[in-house]
Design an enzyme around this catalytic site. Structure first.
Site, PDB file in Angstrom:
ATOM      1  N   GLY A  16       0.835  -1.206   0.000  1.00  0.00           N
ATOM      2  CA  GLY A  16       0.000   0.000   0.000  1.00  0.00           C
ATOM      3  C   GLY A  16       0.861   1.245   0.000  1.00  0.00           C
ATOM      4  O   GLY A  16       1.848   1.317   0.732  1.00  0.00           O
ATOM      5  N   ASP A 147       0.798   1.792   8.538  1.00  0.00           N
ATOM      6  CA  ASP A 147       0.372   1.053   9.729  1.00  0.00           C
ATOM      7  C   ASP A 147       1.301   1.239  10.931  1.00  0.00           C
ATOM      8  O   ASP A 147       0.933   0.898  12.049  1.00  0.00           O
ATOM      9  CB  ASP A 147       0.244  -0.440   9.414  1.00  0.00           C
ATOM     10  N   GLU A 250     -10.320  -0.241  11.297  1.00  0.00           N
ATOM     11  CA  GLU A 250     -10.896  -1.298  10.451  1.00  0.00           C
ATOM     12  C   GLU A 250     -10.609  -2.684  11.020  1.00  0.00           C
ATOM     13  O   GLU A 250     -11.290  -3.654  10.682  1.00  0.00           O
ATOM     14  CB  GLU A 250     -10.313  -1.209   9.034  1.00  0.00           C
ATOM     15  N   TYR A 300      -8.723   5.156   1.203  1.00  0.00           N
ATOM     16  CA  TYR A 300      -7.524   5.677   0.518  1.00  0.00           C
ATOM     17  C   TYR A 300      -7.284   7.170   0.743  1.00  0.00           C
ATOM     18  O   TYR A 300      -6.146   7.631   0.620  1.00  0.00           O
ATOM     19  CB  TYR A 300      -7.625   5.428  -0.994  1.00  0.00           C
ATOM     20  N   GLN A 302      -7.123   8.824   3.348  1.00  0.00           N
ATOM     21  CA  GLN A 302      -6.207   9.076   4.454  1.00  0.00           C
ATOM     22  C   GLN A 302      -4.755   8.855   4.097  1.00  0.00           C
ATOM     23  O   GLN A 302      -3.879   9.594   4.519  1.00  0.00           O
ATOM     24  CB  GLN A 302      -6.593   8.247   5.678  1.00  0.00           C
ATOM     25  N   ARG A 303      -4.474   7.838   3.310  1.00  0.00           N
ATOM     26  CA  ARG A 303      -3.058   7.558   3.058  1.00  0.00           C
ATOM     27  C   ARG A 303      -2.534   8.285   1.825  1.00  0.00           C
ATOM     28  O   ARG A 303      -1.329   8.287   1.559  1.00  0.00           O
ATOM     29  CB  ARG A 303      -2.817   6.050   2.963  1.00  0.00           C
TER      30      ARG A 303
END
Lengths: 423, 423
Positions: A16, A147, A250, A300, A302-303
């Site tokens: 990711g 993460d 999540e 997506y 957020q990142r």
């Protein structure tokens, strides 16, 4: 003494993407350009390691200095990333051998792999096989993951920016619901990423300072979800403050170990694809308490939110890219630069190193002392850890009201192999 | 000639809040402070019109100049808003009379109502009743709505900032999915607000310029959803670009007139509470095409995102607040300042006025010529209209990595009535 001919480097983005992974790419490429006696061209994998396997390489030397500089303010993976897991050397030996074959064909002597736990494992294994085959290859990891779950590094580039996005969004949405609660929405639920580790959810806690401030409830993957206790806390918050803001990871799990919301699909790594914890929490609130609710799933956004990136994070992402090349030039291999915290207040950090094998496939959870005893908030220790990571703004340039993100030329490197590889 | 004694003003925020409604509040309060010969104190309704009905008033004269100035960069409703509908004078006469009673008790001669269609209707009716009762009251509307659906104004303060948020978020998420699509997510769906009018969804179209750029599909409430045509378009985009970005309005409707995703609850105005169009679209994509997907629901984040507000929008929000007071001082009543576009390129605008009764309860949809013939995108005419509205950045100040939004003192005005009112 004769200087050996410089060899080329291969750089790939994995897993990711983040708001700042391209800043790491800029760090790698700009630093390599400063070490032309050691490093020739930097070739980037089109779509990560898949680009190496399929001999689909991008020649970064054909990108202008301005374009590479612009990577610092451009989110996501400018060369494409991949979710493509290489298993053990025994199981996937043909793939590893193919990598070495492509590296040989393009005189690649340096492998910079920009990813998370899985990718560090792959980089370590490529290093093992190249040694076994007698092919000289320097393998360096470049840490990246929203993460924040890599061990041996104080934090992971990519996390600080998503943490800032979540803290800012929580603060803003909390003002909205505070405005509306008298006659309308009483509960707002924001779902954030973090499959197993609750670092991103924890960052939502930075939105407020005092006990009355939002978020009033954080649901961590580290804390088993307890419906009754959760509903009691929501009711308490609505009774006391007039409303309740919930940040839910999540990855929150039921007592039986299932995710609160499993979409039922799995990704290439065999991980369940999540999404939908917020509507599930909303359903529980409505059924249990009857409150009017709203929910958001940042996914997506957020990142990818480079527009609100953390300056600290941008600087660290660049620094690990730069350090990776500096390690390589010094003759190191099988290592990854890490962020070492020297002090929290004032925040001071430096670059250290960790071995790839030690990092591979380990996950670092939010420690219990960062979570309040009741399991619904963050402690002062967590704030001390998190606050420096979201510090500073590094806005991109704007054109016509929108961030002016760079699109690279992505000129391909001419193929040298007759053989094809199907991924 | 003797100057009449200045009378007090009542200001209230109504309906869903925005990133810039407080800028309108600042415009009203700062301008009133410059006209002390006409206007005494500005009292704000705690939670909008509910504050007037319950005599719960905030004395804005006890807020510092710095605090009022900071409203320009603080999202949501600093005094609290309300979803509280007053029906016709016949049906809700007691409420209207109560409003006049409270206004009388506090010598309120000016009523500034900051809201959307419903609120303009209320303001007009309050004006009617005060005339009927012989109570002199100047009623001025201050336009506000993220939905951009008010008639007679070129655009609505609040819309430009949510438009910018949606365009920026779509551009960022599109870069993310472009990075991942080779081996992972192929379809990304962003759900945005806009119950009946698709202005916010249209703004997503600004994220790209060319035909290959995201978003590849926009689903407007103005265009009936056609499952087969939609799926065909998604497949075409994935085949051509490798991925597909969809922006879907919460208000998209099925051929039978039902919303694609109805949550089943209704708000105080009797409108269905929406949310969940994105997961529903994702389900259709998965069932129909089998692609891996991700979806996001921006919900309150989009309308509270002051950190990425449009400078144009902030300026217009302030300007309508200022103009409302200037109208009042000039003796006008029953009107609302509107934005008049003088030219699109370069963008030039000025303030005009519209009568409250003409604005009340009308909705302005996205015109058909702003939507491409296929119904999935925006035209050049739409771009010409939308682009100036998201132009310019107006970032808030930051402290410790977070926007430094103001919290007002909110000192109550001493109650003068013995009577209570239950809402």
């Amino acid at each position: 003494m004769k200087q050996p001919k410089p060899r080329n480097a291969f750089y790939a983005q994995s897993g990711g993407v983040t708001a700042v992974i391209n800043a790491s790419a800029a760090g790698v490429i700009e630093t390599a350009r400063k070490h032309r006696r050691h490093i020739g061209n930097v070739y980037a994998g089109r779509h990560g390691i898949v680009g190496a396997l399929t001999e689909d390489l991008v020649d970064t030397s054909r990108e202008s200095a301005a374009a590479i500089r612009a990577l610092r303010h451009t989110p996501a993976g400018a060369f494409g990333s991949a979710r493509y897991k290489l298993r053990g050397l025994d199981q996937d030996r043909a793939k590893y051998e193919r990598l070495i074959e492509v590296f040989k064909a393009h005189d690649i002597g340096y492998f910079f792999y920009n990813g998370g736990n899985d990718s560090m494992d792959t980089a370590a294994k490529v290093g093992l096989l190249s040694a076994e085959l007698g092919y000289p290859l320097t393998c360096i990891g470049v840490p990246k993951t929203v993460d924040n779950d890599l061990p041996y590094t104080d934090c992971c580039p990519g996390f600080g920016s998503v943490a800032k996005y979540v803290a800012v969004s929580t603060r803003e949405a909390a003002l909205d619901i505070a405005s509306m609660a008298r006659t309308s929405t009483k509960v707002f639920i924001l779902e954030v990423m973090g499959r197993h580790a609750g670092w991103i959810a924890a960052a939502g806690g930075l939105a407020g300072k005092g006990p009355k401030d939002a978020p009033h409830v954080i649901l961590f993957p580290e804390i088993t979800f307890d419906r009754e206790r959760f509903l009691a806390r929501v009711k308490e918050s609505v009774d006391r403050n007039g409303y309740c803001v919930v940040v839910v990871s999540e990855g929150v799990k039921n007592p039986d170990g299932t995710f609160l919301a499993e979409a039922g699909t799995k990704d290439a790594f065999g991980h369940a694809q999540l999404g939908g914890a917020a509507p599930e929490v909303a359903r529980l609130v409505k059924e249990g308490l009857g409150y009017k609710y709203h929910w958001a799933v940042a996914d997506y956004l957020q990142r990818a939110a480079r527009h609100i990136a953390s300056k600290t994070d941008v600087e660290q992402a660049y620094a690990v890219g730069r350090a990776a090349v500096e390690f390589a030039v010094k003759g190191k291999s099988g290592v990854m630069p890490v962020i070492v915290r020297k002090s929290s207040r004032p925040y001071r950090w430096t670059i250290g190193e960790a071995s790839l094998t030690s990092v591979a496939n380990q996950e670092r959870m939010v420690p219990r002392n960062y979570i309040t005893r009741d399991g619904f908030g963050i402690t002062a220790a967590a704030r001390r850890y998190l606050e420096p990571l979201i510090a500073g703004e590094a806005p991109p340039p704007y054109r016509d009201g929108l961030p002016d993100y760079v699109q690279l030329a992505l000129k391909p490197v001419k193929r040298r192999l007759k053989t094809q590889f199907k991924v």
